[in-house]
Write a protein that holds these residues in place. Structure first.
Motif, PDB file in Angstrom:
ATOM      1  N   ILE A   3     -44.851  19.347  39.785  1.00  0.00           N
ATOM      2  CA  ILE A   3     -43.427  19.606  39.987  1.00  0.00           C
ATOM      3  C   ILE A   3     -43.176  21.032  39.543  1.00  0.00           C
ATOM      4  N   SER A   4     -42.565  21.834  40.411  1.00  0.00           N
ATOM      5  CA  SER A   4     -42.340  23.233  40.074  1.00  0.00           C
ATOM      6  C   SER A   4     -41.413  23.352  38.871  1.00  0.00           C
ATOM      7  N   HIS A   5     -41.563  24.433  38.138  1.00  0.00           N
ATOM      8  CA  HIS A   5     -40.726  24.680  36.962  1.00  0.00           C
ATOM      9  C   HIS A   5     -39.259  24.756  37.351  1.00  0.00           C
ATOM     10  N   ASP A   6     -38.958  25.411  38.494  1.00  0.00           N
ATOM     11  CA  ASP A   6     -37.569  25.532  38.953  1.00  0.00           C
ATOM     12  C   ASP A   6     -36.960  24.174  39.248  1.00  0.00           C
ATOM     13  N   ALA A   7     -37.713  23.324  39.959  1.00  0.00           N
ATOM     14  CA  ALA A   7     -37.198  21.993  40.298  1.00  0.00           C
ATOM     15  C   ALA A   7     -37.005  21.162  39.036  1.00  0.00           C
ATOM     16  N   HIS A   8     -37.943  21.253  38.112  1.00  0.00           N
ATOM     17  CA  HIS A   8     -37.820  20.503  36.863  1.00  0.00           C
ATOM     18  C   HIS A   8     -36.600  20.964  36.088  1.00  0.00           C
ATOM     19  N   HIS A   9     -36.386  22.278  36.014  1.00  0.00           N
ATOM     20  CA  HIS A   9     -35.228  22.820  35.285  1.00  0.00           C
ATOM     21  C   HIS A   9     -33.924  22.334  35.906  1.00  0.00           C
ATOM     22  N   MET A  10     -33.795  22.418  37.219  1.00  0.00           N
ATOM     23  CA  MET A  10     -32.562  22.017  37.903  1.00  0.00           C
ATOM     24  C   MET A  10     -32.297  20.532  37.704  1.00  0.00           C
ATOM     25  N   ASN A  11     -33.310  19.711  37.917  1.00  0.00           N
ATOM     26  CA  ASN A  11     -33.130  18.263  37.761  1.00  0.00           C
ATOM     27  C   ASN A  11     -32.835  17.891  36.321  1.00  0.00           C
ATOM     28  N   SER A  12     -33.525  18.517  35.394  1.00  0.00           N
ATOM     29  CA  SER A  12     -33.284  18.231  33.982  1.00  0.00           C
ATOM     30  C   SER A  12     -31.859  18.600  33.592  1.00  0.00           C
ATOM     31  N   ALA A  13     -31.399  19.752  34.046  1.00  0.00           N
ATOM     32  CA  ALA A  13     -30.044  20.182  33.717  1.00  0.00           C
ATOM     33  C   ALA A  13     -29.003  19.246  34.320  1.00  0.00           C
ATOM     34  N   LEU A  14     -29.212  18.806  35.563  1.00  0.00           N
ATOM     35  CA  LEU A  14     -28.282  17.869  36.184  1.00  0.00           C
ATOM     36  C   LEU A  14     -28.268  16.539  35.442  1.00  0.00           C
ATOM     37  N   LEU A  30     -42.490  10.563  36.943  1.00  0.00           N
ATOM     38  CA  LEU A  30     -41.696  11.325  35.986  1.00  0.00           C
ATOM     39  C   LEU A  30     -40.297  10.735  35.965  1.00  0.00           C
ATOM     40  N   LYS A  31     -39.815  10.454  34.774  1.00  0.00           N
ATOM     41  CA  LYS A  31     -38.459   9.929  34.601  1.00  0.00           C
ATOM     42  C   LYS A  31     -37.689  10.901  33.719  1.00  0.00           C
ATOM     43  N   LEU A  32     -36.576  11.417  34.233  1.00  0.00           N
ATOM     44  CA  LEU A  32     -35.677  12.278  33.471  1.00  0.00           C
ATOM     45  C   LEU A  32     -34.354  11.542  33.353  1.00  0.00           C
ATOM     46  N   SER A  33     -33.868  11.410  32.130  1.00  0.00           N
ATOM     47  CA  SER A  33     -32.597  10.730  31.912  1.00  0.00           C
ATOM     48  C   SER A  33     -31.918  11.384  30.720  1.00  0.00           C
ATOM     49  N   GLY A  34     -30.727  11.932  30.942  1.00  0.00           N
ATOM     50  CA  GLY A  34     -30.066  12.658  29.858  1.00  0.00           C
ATOM     51  C   GLY A  34     -30.943  13.816  29.433  1.00  0.00           C
ATOM     52  N   ALA A  35     -31.219  13.915  28.146  1.00  0.00           N
ATOM     53  CA  ALA A  35     -32.047  15.004  27.619  1.00  0.00           C
ATOM     54  C   ALA A  35     -33.509  14.597  27.463  1.00  0.00           C
ATOM     55  N   SER A  36     -33.870  13.383  27.852  1.00  0.00           N
ATOM     56  CA  SER A  36     -35.246  12.926  27.653  1.00  0.00           C
ATOM     57  C   SER A  36     -36.041  12.936  28.955  1.00  0.00           C
ATOM     58  N   SER A  37     -37.339  13.152  28.824  1.00  0.00           N
ATOM     59  CA  SER A  37     -38.243  13.068  29.968  1.00  0.00           C
ATOM     60  C   SER A  37     -39.455  12.244  29.560  1.00  0.00           C
ATOM     61  N   GLU A  38     -40.018  11.563  30.534  1.00  0.00           N
ATOM     62  CA  GLU A  38     -41.144  10.677  30.250  1.00  0.00           C
ATOM     63  C   GLU A  38     -42.071  10.656  31.454  1.00  0.00           C
ATOM     64  N   PHE A  39     -43.369  10.827  31.206  1.00  0.00           N
ATOM     65  CA  PHE A  39     -44.373  10.685  32.250  1.00  0.00           C
ATOM     66  C   PHE A  39     -44.938   9.277  32.160  1.00  0.00           C
ATOM     67  N   LEU A  40     -45.075   8.647  33.314  1.00  0.00           N
ATOM     68  CA  LEU A  40     -45.522   7.260  33.364  1.00  0.00           C
ATOM     69  C   LEU A  40     -46.672   7.110  34.351  1.00  0.00           C
ATOM     70  N   GLU A  41     -47.410   6.016  34.206  1.00  0.00           N
ATOM     71  CA  GLU A  41     -48.434   5.648  35.175  1.00  0.00           C
ATOM     72  C   GLU A  41     -47.777   4.749  36.221  1.00  0.00           C
ATOM     73  N   CYS A  42     -48.201   4.886  37.469  1.00  0.00           N
ATOM     74  CA  CYS A  42     -47.688   4.008  38.525  1.00  0.00           C
ATOM     75  C   CYS A  42     -48.757   3.881  39.600  1.00  0.00           C
ATOM     76  N   SER A  43     -48.475   3.092  40.584  1.00  0.00           N
ATOM     77  CA  SER A  43     -49.368   2.940  41.723  1.00  0.00           C
ATOM     78  C   SER A  43     -48.503   2.910  42.975  1.00  0.00           C
ATOM     79  N   TYR A  44     -48.418   4.058  43.658  1.00  0.00           N
ATOM     80  CA  TYR A  44     -47.542   4.167  44.812  1.00  0.00           C
ATOM     81  C   TYR A  44     -48.194   5.042  45.865  1.00  0.00           C
ATOM     82  N   SER A  45     -48.231   4.564  47.073  1.00  0.00           N
ATOM     83  CA  SER A  45     -48.775   5.340  48.173  1.00  0.00           C
ATOM     84  C   SER A  45     -47.639   6.142  48.798  1.00  0.00           C
TER      85      SER A  45
END
Length: 84
Positions: A3-14, A30-45
Motif C-alpha cells: 500500500i503506497s505511503h500516500d494512500a495509507h496517509h489519506m485513508n488513515s487521516a480519513l 489491513l484494518k484502519l479504524s480511528g487512530a489504530s491500524s492492524e495487519f491481519l492474516e486472511c485467505s482471499y483470491s
C-alpha cells in the motif's frame, strides 16, 4: 500487500476523522479504524476493500480531502511527519 505511503496517509487521516477501512488481498489484510491500524492474516483470491465514513463527522468533505492531499504530498516530497 503493498500500500503506497500516500494512500495509507489519506485513508488513515480519513479514518481518524470518523471511519474505518479494511483492505484484503491474498493472505494479508489491513484494518484502519480511528487512530489504530492492524495487519491481519486472511485467505482471499483477489482484492476486497471496505470503506466506512461517518460523513456527519467530516464537514465539507471536498475541503477536508484537499487538505489531506496537500499534507500527504508534503510528507511524500519532504519526508516530514504528517503534522509538520
Amino acid at each position: 500487500m503493498a500500500i503506497s505511503h500516500d494512500a495509507h496517509h489519506m485513508n488513515s487521516a480519513l479514518c481518524q476523522l470518523g471511519g474505518s477501512i479494511f483492505v484484503c488481498s491474498g493472505d494479508k489484510a489491513l484494518k484502519l479504524s480511528g487512530a489504530s491500524s492492524e495487519f491481519l492474516e486472511c485467505s482471499y483470491s483477489g482484492v476486497a476493500v471496505r470503506l466506512v465514513l461517518d460523513t456527519s463527522k467530516i464537514s465539507r468533505l471536498n475541503d477536508t480531502l484537499d487538505e489531506l492531499r496537500r499534507k500527504g504530498e508534503k510528507v511524500a516530497s519532504h519526508g516530514l511527519a504528517p503534522d509538520g
